[in-house]
Design a protein around this motif. Structure first.
Motif, PDB file in Angstrom:
ATOM      1  N   ASN A  17      42.748 -43.443  -0.733  1.00  0.00           N
ATOM      2  CA  ASN A  17      41.824 -44.470  -1.369  1.00  0.00           C
ATOM      3  C   ASN A  17      42.424 -45.815  -1.545  1.00  0.00           C
ATOM      4  O   ASN A  17      41.905 -46.958  -1.212  1.00  0.00           O
ATOM      5  CB  ASN A  17      41.431 -43.999  -2.859  1.00  0.00           C
ATOM      6  CG  ASN A  17      40.236 -44.842  -3.419  1.00  0.00           C
ATOM      7  OD1 ASN A  17      39.239 -44.932  -2.697  1.00  0.00           O
ATOM      8  ND2 ASN A  17      40.431 -45.285  -4.448  1.00  0.00           N
TER       9      ASN A  17
ATOM     10  N   ALA B 167      41.069 -43.996   6.450  1.00  0.00           N
ATOM     11  CA  ALA B 167      41.473 -43.153   5.028  1.00  0.00           C
ATOM     12  C   ALA B 167      41.228 -42.037   4.954  1.00  0.00           C
ATOM     13  O   ALA B 167      41.897 -40.832   4.493  1.00  0.00           O
ATOM     14  CB  ALA B 167      41.102 -44.058   3.849  1.00  0.00           C
TER      15      ALA B 167
ATOM     16  N   ALA C  78      36.913 -46.680   5.229  1.00  0.00           N
ATOM     17  CA  ALA C  78      36.858 -45.447   4.716  1.00  0.00           C
ATOM     18  C   ALA C  78      36.947 -44.125   5.535  1.00  0.00           C
ATOM     19  O   ALA C  78      37.451 -43.443   5.316  1.00  0.00           O
ATOM     20  CB  ALA C  78      35.223 -45.378   4.172  1.00  0.00           C
TER      21      ALA C  78
ATOM     22  N   ARG D  65      42.554 -47.298   1.858  1.00  0.00           N
ATOM     23  CA  ARG D  65      41.095 -47.728   2.190  1.00  0.00           C
ATOM     24  C   ARG D  65      41.196 -48.963   1.629  1.00  0.00           C
ATOM     25  O   ARG D  65      40.562 -49.840   2.064  1.00  0.00           O
ATOM     26  CB  ARG D  65      40.055 -46.830   1.439  1.00  0.00           C
ATOM     27  CG  ARG D  65      38.705 -47.316   1.717  1.00  0.00           C
ATOM     28  CD  ARG D  65      37.757 -46.372   1.189  1.00  0.00           C
ATOM     29  NE  ARG D  65      37.979 -46.554  -0.462  1.00  0.00           N
ATOM     30  CZ  ARG D  65      37.567 -47.462  -1.251  1.00  0.00           C
ATOM     31  NH1 ARG D  65      36.948 -48.514  -0.609  1.00  0.00           N
ATOM     32  NH2 ARG D  65      37.867 -47.325  -2.408  1.00  0.00           N
TER      33      ARG D  65
END
Length: 291
Positions: free
Chosen positions: A230, A249, A246, A233
């Motif tokens: 995260n 990641a 997204a 990202r």
């Protein structure tokens, strides 16, 4: 030297440009499929070609007269990726291309997983051989060194930190894109090209060892920092957009408990590059953000 005319998808991207360099160095004629606004980024010794990635007829026209095609899909994370893959397969069959190489750009699972970005590449890897005399899937064993000098990573490295979503203790055979380009060029000239070629770097390095190699190359202390997918990202989003960030990641998210382990590499499938991380890092311009 056996010289071929080779079409390269994504010829102006980071991976595509490395493949173009490898093919040109091997003496091949290269035609790069590029967007009109990116002609200036194509290697001066390659010929630009336009094609619609959703139009099989347009793609077949671009492939006409080529001895080989290097397929690379763009960073698309919607169902559009599957439509692009299907159009490429149709175009290859229409043009009767004899030799095809798919650069997956990432490690692929053996079957679809419900993620269009991944499933489009799984589809291509499964179907390429049905329309070509010789088809090879080329993939990295793990990560590319160029990820470390990307615009979201380089400023941190310059400041003394490698922030990456991998465990500190995991040995990773980081591979340079120039070694990827050399591997693809080798497949093009092979008398009996393999169905699968996995490209790895010459060293499997833990996070701390990566930091030590970068420290030696940059002449300053660098430390490794394992971050979550995260956080990665969030690093990527300002440069690639939310959707691509997204999707990338997500590829670093650990598999659920009980998921089958990836298969062990078969030595005949593995090609080890020659570029060490320290030598690669010493050649990079860390003071200029890459694009």
């Amino acid at each position: 030297m056996n010289t071929s005319t080779v079409i390269v998808h994504g010829a102006t991207g980071i991976q595509g440009a490395a493949i173009v360099r490898g093919l040109l160095s091997a003496g091949h004629r290269v035609r790069g499929i590029v967007r009109r606004n990116s002609f200036s980024r194509l290697h001066a010794d390659a010929e630009p070609v336009q094609a619609d990635l959703l139009d099989p007829g347009s793609l077949a026209g671009a492939y006409s007269g080529a001895d080989a095609v290097i397929v690379q899909l763009p960073l698309v994370f919607t169902d559009l990726a599957l439509r692009q893959a299907e159009a490429v397969l149709d175009g290859l069959r229409k043009a009767g291309v004899r030799r095809v190489v798919l650069n997956t750009g990432t490690v692929l699972p053996p079957a679809p997983v419900g993620v269009p970005f991944v499933d489009a590449r799984v589809l291509l890897s499964a179907e390429l051989s049905r329309g070509a005399e010789a088809a090879t899937v080329v993939a990295p064993a793990r990560q590319y060194m160029e990820n470390l000098v990307a615009p979201w990573s380089a400023p941190l490295v310059r400041a003394g930190e490698v922030a990456y979503p991998l465990p500190r203790e995991l040995p990773v055979p980081w591979v340079a894109l120039d070694d990827l380009g050399a591997a693809v060029a080798g497949v093009i000239t092979a008398t009996a090209p393999p169905p699968l070629r996995i490209v790895a770097g010459p060293q499997a390095l833990t996070g701390d060892e990566v930091a030590a190699e970068l420290s030696a190359a940059l002449g300053q202390p660098v430390r490794w920092n394992s971050i979550s997918p995260n956080v990665y990202r969030e690093m990527l989003a300002p440069h690639l957009g939310a959707e691509a960030a997204a999707g990338i990641a997500a590829a670093y998210t650990p598999p659920p408990s009980g998921a089958p382990a990836p298969p062990e590499l078969d030595p005949p499938e593995l090609e080890t590059g020659t570029t060490s991380l320290r030598d690669w890092a010493a050649r990079q311009n860390w003071r200029v953000d890459q694009s």
